[in-house]
Write an enzyme that holds these catalytic residues in place. Structure first.
Site, PDB file in Angstrom:
ATOM      1  N   GLU A   1       0.761  -1.131  -0.087  1.00  0.00           N
ATOM      2  CA  GLU A   1       0.020  -0.006  -0.362  1.00  0.00           C
ATOM      3  C   GLU A   1       0.897   1.272  -0.055  1.00  0.00           C
ATOM      4  O   GLU A   1       1.687   1.455   0.956  1.00  0.00           O
ATOM      5  CB  GLU A   1      -0.903  -0.168   1.209  1.00  0.00           C
ATOM      6  CG  GLU A   1      -2.172  -0.853   1.272  1.00  0.00           C
ATOM      7  CD  GLU A   1      -3.093  -0.739   2.443  1.00  0.00           C
ATOM      8  OE1 GLU A   1      -4.156  -1.385   2.437  1.00  0.00           O
ATOM      9  OE2 GLU A   1      -2.721   0.277   3.343  1.00  0.00           O
ATOM     10  N   CYS A   2       0.666   1.980  -0.937  1.00  0.00           N
ATOM     11  CA  CYS A   2       1.395   3.463  -0.968  1.00  0.00           C
ATOM     12  C   CYS A   2       2.750   3.318  -0.905  1.00  0.00           C
ATOM     13  O   CYS A   2       3.352   3.293  -2.090  1.00  0.00           O
ATOM     14  CB  CYS A   2       0.670   4.327   0.300  1.00  0.00           C
ATOM     15  SG  CYS A   2       0.934   6.193  -0.338  1.00  0.00           S
ATOM     16  N   ALA A   3       3.214   3.649   0.230  1.00  0.00           N
ATOM     17  CA  ALA A   3       4.897   3.506   0.186  1.00  0.00           C
ATOM     18  C   ALA A   3       5.342   2.026  -0.060  1.00  0.00           C
ATOM     19  O   ALA A   3       6.180   2.056  -0.925  1.00  0.00           O
ATOM     20  CB  ALA A   3       5.077   3.382   1.774  1.00  0.00           C
TER      21      ALA A   3
END
EC number: 6.3.5.9
Length: 526
Positions: A408-410
């Protein structure tokens, strides 16, 4: 869902008229001050924010937990609260934005006021008094009378300039019907450093953060009526219903069908039923237009509604392997964004959950069967992450093996080919860079492609929060199609390939525990 007759933990919700009023200062200071008195304090945060709960955890010695009615649904707020607060003497809930501010265009949904009502908790209103005197009474009266179901039980005046200023404020509030439970002076404000996504996380400044929390506790001790605040917390009535229990909800299985327990196909292997299934982009367009969106994810699994305790047969519905699969979860300064319920659900689904630090560890934990890489700040640590070539190669090899990886994301950025020109893991044929534009907001999403997390057509809610751009933003098999809330956000996003599910979207697995069970079942087969 869980057992027991209800939650009787004393509780307070710390709110404010607007952001920047001092909620985090007061909430964290209260948590630390009460914890120093020997109370077991349960810390909570309204909304999706990951950073404030880190400071809450430091103040209390317990995991900071989020209460987000948009991501999880209003039905889960009280059960999740009761789960986190079990065995505690006091719970302090920090609000989000202004008291009545919620998800854009959704009324009170996800607002601090809604959470306070769901928890039947009194509200302490933190008011920035730096530029007012008598007007504070009108402000407090307006907030106290706006919604009769919200009980504002006290006011804490923040950024008070002097003794005379405090006298004027207290005189004005004498007739407002809301007691003043504290006054914090402007000159004694404790400052914590911020950057592009808010406060710097605790993991990046642990020693300094400890000092800041101690200073906040001292400031609150000197300026607030702790006995009055605790008495207010004790006035909260018992909550009916049972606490959320990860073992029960995983045993129920949620609404997501389990995936076959087998190794995901390797690169170049033909996909099964490729000719008979619509391509991912076609499925996305259908979902975004409102057609054939698939099953709506229920807020609370129906098989658990009204359940007290867990029948043995239900627990046996989630068979445990002889050797539990090992799921490695990224941690450390670069990857600090995670909801504690995710690890609890993975463990309840039968996994052994271990952590590793991509900044320090050169190899994945021995025997890793699956990988979870949450959010954080890889853009701040891009040179260090890139320099750890051995770990980057290990992650890429795990991905090539078809093992389940949820990013997720990072985590999405870490799996990319590069980040700001620095080589990353190269699992995804995409490059990331910092941007001046902040992408922020709730999203309604439909799973475009079958993955280790969800079946195509599954609908979930999530949250985006980043200042980076990934090019391209979606792979041949996208992860999600965003359907709402804004028409401008209707797009496909993310990557599904072999066992990898990578996306900017943050989701809360408590809303759909079948995600954790599905992921662990795939780990068993890897």
């Amino acid at each position: 869902m869980g057992s027991g007759s209800g939650c009787r933990v004393p509780r307070l919700v710390v709110a404010a008229p607007s952001s920047g009023s001092g909620k985090t200062t007061v909430a964290t200071g209260l948590m630390a001050a009460f914890a120093e008195r020997g109370l077991a304090v349960s810390p909570h945060k309204v909304g999706p924010d990951y950073i404030d709960p880190g400071y809450h955890a430091l103040a209390t010695g317990r995991p900071g937990r989020n209460l987000d009615a948009y991501l999880c649904g209003p039905e889960l707020i009280a059960p999740l609260f009761a789960h986190g607060a079990r065995g505690c003497d006091l719970a302090v809930v920090e609000g989000v934005m202004g008291l009545y501010d919620g998800a854009s265009g959704c009324g009170e949904l996800a607002s601090t006021a809604q959470v306070a009502k769901l928890l039947r908790a009194p509200v302490v209103l933190v008011v920035d008094a730096s530029s007012q005197s008598r007007s504070v009474a009108a402000l407090v009266h307006g907030f106290a009378s706006w919604d009769p179901e919200v009980r504002i039980g006290g006011v804490i005046l923040n950024k008070v300039g002097s003794e005379r200023h405090e006298e004027l404020l207290r005189e004005a509030l004498d007739g407002a019907g809301v007691p003043v439970l504290g006054a914090l002076r402007r000159a004694r404000q404790v400052r914590t450093p911020s950057r592009h996504l808010g406060l710097v996380p605790v993991a990046e400044r642990h020693g300094e953060a400890v000092d800041s929390v101690r200073a906040l506790a001292e400031q609150v001790r000197q300026g607030c009526d702790l006995e009055g605040l605790f008495a207010l917390a004790c006035s909260a009535p018992a909550l009916s219903g049972a606490a959320w229990d990860p073992a029960e909800v995983v045993a129920c299985g949620g609404s997501l069908p389990a995936v076959p327990i087998e190794r995901a196909p390797r690169a170049g292997a033909p996909s099964r039923n490729r000719d008979s299934a619509p391509d991912p982009v076609s499925r996305a367009k259908a979902g975004l237009s409102g057609a054939d969106r698939g099953p709506v994810v229920p807020t609370l699994p129906h098989c658990l509604k009204g359940m007290g305790g867990t029948p043995i047969a239900l627990r046996n519905a989630c068979p445990q392997p002889v050797q539990p699969p090992r799921v490695a979860v990224a941690a450390g300064a670069a990857f600090t964004f995670s909801y504690v319920e995710h690890s609890e659900l993975l463990a309840a689904a039968g996994a052994e959950v271990v952590t590793f630090d991509p900044l320090r560890d050169e190899q994945l934990p021995e025997g890793t069967d699956g990988l979870v890489i949450g959010g954080g700040f890889p853009e701040v640590y891009a040179p260090e992450l890139s320099a750890n070539e051995a770990l980057r190669k290990a992650v890429a090899e795990l991905a090539r093996s078809g093992a389940p990886i949820a990013a997720e994301c990072a985590g999405l950025l870490y799996l990319a080919r590069s980040l700001d020109g620095k080589p990353m893991c190269g699992v995804l044929d995409a490059d990331a860079r910092m941007s001046e534009r902040l992408t922020l907001g709730y999203r309604e999403a439909v799973a475009v492609s079958d993955s280790v997390l969800a079946a195509a057509g599954t609908r979930m809610r999530g949250h985006e929060f980043h200042r980076t751009v990934l090019e391209p933003g979606a792979g041949a098999a996208p992860a999600w199609g965003f359907t709402a809330p804004a028409a401008a956000e209707r797009r496909v996003e993310g990557f599904v390939q072999q066992g990898v599910h990578a996306s900017y979207l943050h989701t809360h697995w408590a809303a759909e525990p079948g995600v954790a069970r599905r992921f662990v079942e795939r780990c068993v087969g890897s």
